[in-house]
Design a protein around this motif. Structure first.
Motif, PDB file in Angstrom:
ATOM      1  N   HIS A  33     113.676 -14.417 123.292  1.00  0.00           N
ATOM      2  CA  HIS A  33     113.124 -14.653 121.933  1.00  0.00           C
ATOM      3  C   HIS A  33     113.158 -15.963 121.210  1.00  0.00           C
ATOM      4  O   HIS A  33     112.408 -16.220 120.475  1.00  0.00           O
ATOM      5  N   ASP A  34     113.959 -16.961 121.481  1.00  0.00           N
ATOM      6  CA  ASP A  34     114.264 -18.077 120.814  1.00  0.00           C
ATOM      7  C   ASP A  34     113.997 -19.462 121.480  1.00  0.00           C
ATOM      8  O   ASP A  34     113.726 -20.287 120.980  1.00  0.00           O
ATOM      9  N   VAL A  35     113.514 -19.218 122.686  1.00  0.00           N
ATOM     10  CA  VAL A  35     113.044 -20.435 123.348  1.00  0.00           C
ATOM     11  C   VAL A  35     111.360 -20.306 123.287  1.00  0.00           C
ATOM     12  O   VAL A  35     110.840 -19.169 123.849  1.00  0.00           O
ATOM     13  N   LEU A  36     110.654 -21.001 122.891  1.00  0.00           N
ATOM     14  CA  LEU A  36     109.271 -21.139 122.632  1.00  0.00           C
ATOM     15  C   LEU A  36     108.467 -20.979 124.121  1.00  0.00           C
ATOM     16  O   LEU A  36     108.962 -21.817 124.861  1.00  0.00           O
ATOM     17  N   ILE A  37     107.314 -20.288 124.195  1.00  0.00           N
ATOM     18  CA  ILE A  37     106.358 -20.524 125.210  1.00  0.00           C
ATOM     19  C   ILE A  37     105.939 -21.731 125.535  1.00  0.00           C
ATOM     20  O   ILE A  37     106.295 -22.486 126.839  1.00  0.00           O
TER      21      ILE A  37
END
Length: 169
Positions: A33-37
């Motif tokens: 959830h917290d690491v961006l694509i």
């Protein structure tokens, strides 16, 4: 790029084993959830689940092991996933005839570095492969770490083939 770090808990290769990620403020974060694509335009983040030559795959969701494929031991690449992606088990892909495997999109990173489990890489996509297993489609991104010494020599899947031909000659 944001700075991420990882912290391991419990003994590796046990069901209690966990890898926790922290952001630059040393706060625990979710690898999904917290690491961006995206790390940058055309550059993706990848969460390493199985380092090169490892049999233990600490998926974002669970621990799994892979069999060896002689003469190799473990994965022949750094294996992981793109965060915030999901292969929809309710969507039937017209090319494969199968639905998604209910997991994040997988990445096979072909660089020279053996990465750490839980490490976050910035990768550029070279190609994509659809695989079916037990009636499910699993997409595999073939990528290279942008910080790899050879990254400038790889811009698409044809560069991989050309470089393999030079190595194999």
């Amino acid at each position: 790029m944001s700075s991420f770090s990882s912290k391991e808990h419990a003994a590796p290769f046990t069901l209690e084993y966990r890898v926790f990620l922290k952001n630059e403020k040393e706060q625990y974060i979710s690898p999904f959830h917290d690491v961006l694509i995206y790390a940058d335009k055309h550059i993706f983040h990848m969460v390493v689940e199985a380092p090169h030559w490892s049999n233990a795959k600490k998926e974002i969701r669970k621990l799994r092991y892979v069999a060896n494929l002689f003469p190799y031991t473990g994965y022949i690449c750094n294996y992981g996933a793109i965060p915030q992606t999901w292969e929809d088990p309710g969507h039937n892909d017209k090319r494969t005839g199968c639905c998604g495997d209910n997991d994040p999109i997988d990445v096979c990173e072909i660089g020279s570095k053996v990465c750490a489990r839980g490490e976050i890489l910035r990768v550029k996509v070279l190609g994509i492969l659809a695989m079916t297993d037990e009636g499910e489609t699993g997409w595999k991104i073939i990528a290279i770490n942008v910080d790899d010494p050879d990254a400038a020599n790889y811009n698409d899947i044809y560069d991989v083939k050309c470089n393999l031909e030079v190595i194999c000659e």
